[in-house]
Design a protein around this motif. Structure first.
Motif, PDB file in Angstrom:
ATOM      1  N   GLU A 155      12.271  10.949  -1.283  1.00 54.44           N
ATOM      2  CA  GLU A 155      13.298  10.571  -0.919  1.00 54.44           C
ATOM      3  C   GLU A 155      13.061   8.916  -0.924  1.00 54.44           C
ATOM      4  OE1 GLU A 155      17.742   9.736   1.639  1.00 54.44           O
ATOM      5  OE2 GLU A 155      16.753  11.282   1.577  1.00 54.44           O
ATOM      6  N   ALA A 156      13.268   8.035  -1.402  1.00 60.05           N
ATOM      7  CA  ALA A 156      12.856   6.242  -1.462  1.00 60.05           C
ATOM      8  C   ALA A 156      13.110   6.037   0.432  1.00 60.05           C
ATOM      9  CB  ALA A 156      13.777   5.638  -2.222  1.00 60.05           C
ATOM     10  N   ASN A 157      12.107   5.175   0.435  1.00 64.29           N
ATOM     11  CA  ASN A 157      12.526   4.445   1.680  1.00 64.29           C
ATOM     12  C   ASN A 157      12.845   3.011   1.908  1.00 64.29           C
ATOM     13  OD1 ASN A 157      10.792   2.404   0.162  1.00 64.29           O
ATOM     14  ND2 ASN A 157       9.167   2.582   2.370  1.00 64.29           N
ATOM     15  N   GLU A 158      13.311   2.311   2.722  1.00 67.02           N
ATOM     16  CA  GLU A 158      14.449   1.075   2.571  1.00 67.02           C
ATOM     17  C   GLU A 158      14.031   0.351   1.255  1.00 67.02           C
ATOM     18  OE1 GLU A 158      16.398  -2.063   5.320  1.00 67.02           O
ATOM     19  OE2 GLU A 158      15.378  -0.509   6.251  1.00 67.02           O
ATOM     20  N   ILE A 159      13.082  -0.092   1.192  1.00 64.88           N
ATOM     21  CA  ILE A 159      12.121  -0.944   0.127  1.00 64.88           C
ATOM     22  C   ILE A 159      12.647  -0.743  -0.969  1.00 64.88           C
ATOM     23  CG2 ILE A 159       9.908  -0.421   0.610  1.00 64.88           C
ATOM     24  CD1 ILE A 159       9.045  -3.402   0.253  1.00 64.88           C
ATOM     25  N   MET A 160      12.493   0.640  -1.285  1.00 66.96           N
ATOM     26  CA  MET A 160      11.938   1.136  -2.450  1.00 66.96           C
ATOM     27  C   MET A 160      13.326   1.842  -2.910  1.00 66.96           C
ATOM     28  SD  MET A 160       9.451   1.137  -3.908  1.00 66.96           S
ATOM     29  CE  MET A 160       9.366   2.126  -5.437  1.00 66.96           C
ATOM     30  N   ALA A 161      14.583   1.995  -2.075  1.00 65.88           N
ATOM     31  CA  ALA A 161      15.848   2.731  -2.452  1.00 65.88           C
ATOM     32  C   ALA A 161      16.986   0.957  -3.197  1.00 65.88           C
ATOM     33  CB  ALA A 161      16.880   2.995  -0.996  1.00 65.88           C
ATOM     34  N   LYS A 162      15.985  -0.462  -2.485  1.00 67.06           N
ATOM     35  CA  LYS A 162      16.544  -1.303  -3.425  1.00 67.06           C
ATOM     36  C   LYS A 162      15.664  -1.530  -4.822  1.00 67.06           C
ATOM     37  CE  LYS A 162      17.549  -3.529   1.705  1.00 67.06           C
ATOM     38  NZ  LYS A 162      16.613  -4.661   2.329  1.00 67.06           N
ATOM     39  N   ILE A 163      14.644  -1.141  -4.560  1.00 64.09           N
ATOM     40  CA  ILE A 163      14.197  -1.341  -5.727  1.00 64.09           C
ATOM     41  C   ILE A 163      14.370  -0.356  -7.234  1.00 64.09           C
ATOM     42  CG2 ILE A 163      11.397  -1.425  -7.154  1.00 64.09           C
ATOM     43  CD1 ILE A 163      10.826  -3.187  -4.573  1.00 64.09           C
ATOM     44  N   LYS A 168      16.463   6.933  -6.569  1.00 63.11           N
ATOM     45  CA  LYS A 168      15.749   6.345  -5.143  1.00 63.11           C
ATOM     46  C   LYS A 168      15.125   7.189  -4.695  1.00 63.11           C
ATOM     47  CE  LYS A 168      20.575   3.388  -3.870  1.00 63.11           C
ATOM     48  NZ  LYS A 168      21.271   3.579  -2.856  1.00 63.11           N
ATOM     49  N   ARG A 169      14.226   7.306  -5.513  1.00 61.78           N
ATOM     50  CA  ARG A 169      12.872   7.861  -5.729  1.00 61.78           C
ATOM     51  C   ARG A 169      11.349   7.416  -4.784  1.00 61.78           C
ATOM     52  NH1 ARG A 169      13.852  12.726  -4.295  1.00 61.78           N
ATOM     53  NH2 ARG A 169      11.303  14.144  -4.560  1.00 61.78           N
ATOM     54  N   MET A 170      10.561   7.548  -4.766  1.00 53.69           N
ATOM     55  CA  MET A 170       9.237   7.100  -4.261  1.00 53.69           C
ATOM     56  C   MET A 170       8.237   7.911  -4.509  1.00 53.69           C
ATOM     57  SD  MET A 170       9.017   6.241  -0.444  1.00 53.69           S
ATOM     58  CE  MET A 170       7.228   5.510  -0.432  1.00 53.69           C
ATOM     59  N   PRO A 171       6.772   7.749  -5.035  1.00 53.63           N
ATOM     60  CA  PRO A 171       5.905   8.095  -4.912  1.00 53.63           C
ATOM     61  C   PRO A 171       5.796   9.252  -3.228  1.00 53.63           C
ATOM     62  CG  PRO A 171       4.988   6.667  -5.078  1.00 53.63           C
ATOM     63  CD  PRO A 171       6.336   6.376  -5.167  1.00 53.63           C
ATOM     64  N   ILE A 172       4.769   9.878  -2.936  1.00 55.61           N
ATOM     65  CA  ILE A 172       4.029   9.975  -2.050  1.00 55.61           C
ATOM     66  C   ILE A 172       2.826   8.964  -1.576  1.00 55.61           C
ATOM     67  CG2 ILE A 172       3.079  11.816   0.500  1.00 55.61           C
ATOM     68  CD1 ILE A 172       5.643  12.825  -0.021  1.00 55.61           C
ATOM     69  N   ILE A 173       3.245   7.750  -0.467  1.00 58.85           N
ATOM     70  CA  ILE A 173       1.733   7.410  -0.662  1.00 58.85           C
ATOM     71  C   ILE A 173       1.225   7.475   0.603  1.00 58.85           C
ATOM     72  CG2 ILE A 173       1.337   4.520  -0.198  1.00 58.85           C
ATOM     73  CD1 ILE A 173       3.802   4.163  -2.090  1.00 58.85           C
ATOM     74  N   LEU A 174      -0.297   7.642   1.065  1.00 60.45           N
ATOM     75  CA  LEU A 174      -0.806   7.774   2.116  1.00 60.45           C
ATOM     76  C   LEU A 174      -2.166   6.943   2.353  1.00 60.45           C
ATOM     77  CD1 LEU A 174      -1.482  11.564   1.609  1.00 60.45           C
ATOM     78  CD2 LEU A 174       0.062  10.339   3.206  1.00 60.45           C
ATOM     79  N   LEU A 195       5.241  10.524   6.690  1.00 58.05           N
ATOM     80  CA  LEU A 195       4.448   9.296   6.208  1.00 58.05           C
ATOM     81  C   LEU A 195       4.588   8.160   5.188  1.00 58.05           C
ATOM     82  CD1 LEU A 195       0.798  11.000   7.173  1.00 58.05           C
ATOM     83  CD2 LEU A 195       1.783   9.548   8.475  1.00 58.05           C
ATOM     84  N   ALA A 196       4.690   8.597   4.643  1.00 54.92           N
ATOM     85  CA  ALA A 196       5.437   8.035   3.204  1.00 54.92           C
ATOM     86  C   ALA A 196       6.272   7.028   3.056  1.00 54.92           C
ATOM     87  CB  ALA A 196       5.513   8.936   1.862  1.00 54.92           C
ATOM     88  N   GLN A 197       7.191   7.824   3.295  1.00 50.97           N
ATOM     89  CA  GLN A 197       8.882   6.455   4.452  1.00 50.97           C
ATOM     90  C   GLN A 197       8.753   5.965   5.242  1.00 50.97           C
ATOM     91  OE1 GLN A 197      11.359  10.031   4.878  1.00 50.97           O
ATOM     92  NE2 GLN A 197      12.165   9.687   2.804  1.00 50.97           N
ATOM     93  N   GLY A 198       7.444   5.902   6.324  1.00 48.19           N
ATOM     94  CA  GLY A 198       7.155   4.965   7.228  1.00 48.19           C
ATOM     95  C   GLY A 198       6.392   3.786   7.010  1.00 48.19           C
ATOM     96  N   GLN A 199       5.519   3.739   5.485  1.00 46.45           N
ATOM     97  CA  GLN A 199       4.688   3.275   4.775  1.00 46.45           C
ATOM     98  C   GLN A 199       5.143   1.799   5.027  1.00 46.45           C
ATOM     99  OE1 GLN A 199       1.524   4.037   5.179  1.00 46.45           O
ATOM    100  NE2 GLN A 199       1.599   5.925   4.197  1.00 46.45           N
ATOM    101  N   GLN A 200       3.944   0.883   5.359  1.00 48.07           N
ATOM    102  CA  GLN A 200       4.743  -1.390   5.229  1.00 48.07           C
ATOM    103  C   GLN A 200       4.210  -1.335   3.929  1.00 48.07           C
ATOM    104  OE1 GLN A 200       6.324  -2.798   7.516  1.00 48.07           O
ATOM    105  NE2 GLN A 200       6.332  -0.272   7.944  1.00 48.07           N
ATOM    106  N   LEU A 201       5.074  -1.650   2.474  1.00 50.16           N
ATOM    107  CA  LEU A 201       4.787  -1.604   1.716  1.00 50.16           C
ATOM    108  C   LEU A 201       5.829  -3.410   1.264  1.00 50.16           C
ATOM    109  CD1 LEU A 201       6.794   1.534  -0.368  1.00 50.16           C
ATOM    110  CD2 LEU A 201       4.519   1.160   0.199  1.00 50.16           C
ATOM    111  N   GLU A 202       4.816  -3.531   0.366  1.00 47.91           N
ATOM    112  CA  GLU A 202       4.780  -5.576  -0.421  1.00 47.91           C
ATOM    113  C   GLU A 202       5.666  -4.988  -1.870  1.00 47.91           C
ATOM    114  OE1 GLU A 202       1.820  -7.969   0.038  1.00 47.91           O
ATOM    115  OE2 GLU A 202       2.224  -8.304   2.465  1.00 47.91           O
TER     116      GLU A 202
END
Length: 208
Positions: A155-163, A168-174, A195-202
């Motif tokens: 499931e997407a985190n906040e920033i990915m849910a907007k994109i 509203k999905r996202m890859p598992i990012i480590l 961990l993925a949903q808590g990553q700080q993304l740009e």
């Protein structure tokens, strides 16, 4: 979901993993629907594996080619249930795909006729390590052993849910340290999801 990303440059892979990656050639833009060979790291080895997992039990080329189209991604919620992925999970066939960026489209209208493409990365320009599963399939007709991977999504985190504002999905990012733990079976599915949903993304729009 995740169907497009940019693998890490070979020079950076060799710097981070000096004893793992040799002189290999691969695309600088991976489109999952073309099933490219992409740099992959497992607990046992590093090298190229084709994107689009083929389960070991596929009987022939026709079945394998059909299966890999549907196995570019694997939903974390059903990994242990789906026949395509559960054997890989049970056998700890965990991998990561080192990457610079991944790409996702934001729909601007209800039917997706207008879209904006975004390039997403970790803050501080750290390499993404996309979590995945790998599988080995033997082509009984040719005798070729084909190595394949799938990228795990959540499931997407906040920033990915907007994109990714449709599914509203996202890859598992480590990050690198977390990726090492994943491939060695030191993180479970619940942990990598958090961990993925808590990553700080740009993220920024791109025309690539």
């Amino acid at each position: 979901m995740c169907y497009h990303y940019s693998p890490a440059h070979l020079s950076r892979l060799q710097k981070l993993y000096p004893d793992k990656f040799g002189d290999i050639e691969f695309t600088n833009y991976a489109n999952g629907f073309t099933h490219p060979a992409v740099p992959t790291l497992t607990a046992k080895e590093a090298g190229l594996k084709n994107w689009g997992l083929i389960p070991h039990w596929c009987q022939d080329e026709q079945a394998a080619n059909k299966m890999k189209r549907y196995c570019l991604n694997a939903k974390i919620e059903t990994l242990s249930e789906k026949p395509s992925f559960r054997d890989a999970v049970a056998k700890n066939q965990f991998c990561v795909l080192p990457a610079k960026h991944f790409y996702e489209w934001q729909w601007q209208d209800a039917k997706g006729k207008e879209k904006i493409k975004f390039e997403i990365k970790l803050r501080d320009d750290l390499l993404l390590h996309l979590a995945g599963l790998y599988s080995s399939w033997l082509n009984k007709k040719s005798g070729e052993l084909i190595e394949t991977i799938t990228i795990i999504t959540c499931e997407a985190n906040e920033i990915m849910a907007k994109i990714h504002n449709t599914k509203k999905r996202m890859p598992i990012i480590l990050n690198q340290r977390e990726g090492q733990k994943w491939i060695h079976g030191q993180l479970d599915l619940a942990q990598i999801k958090l961990l993925a949903q808590g990553q700080q993304l740009e993220a920024q729009p791109t025309s690539i």
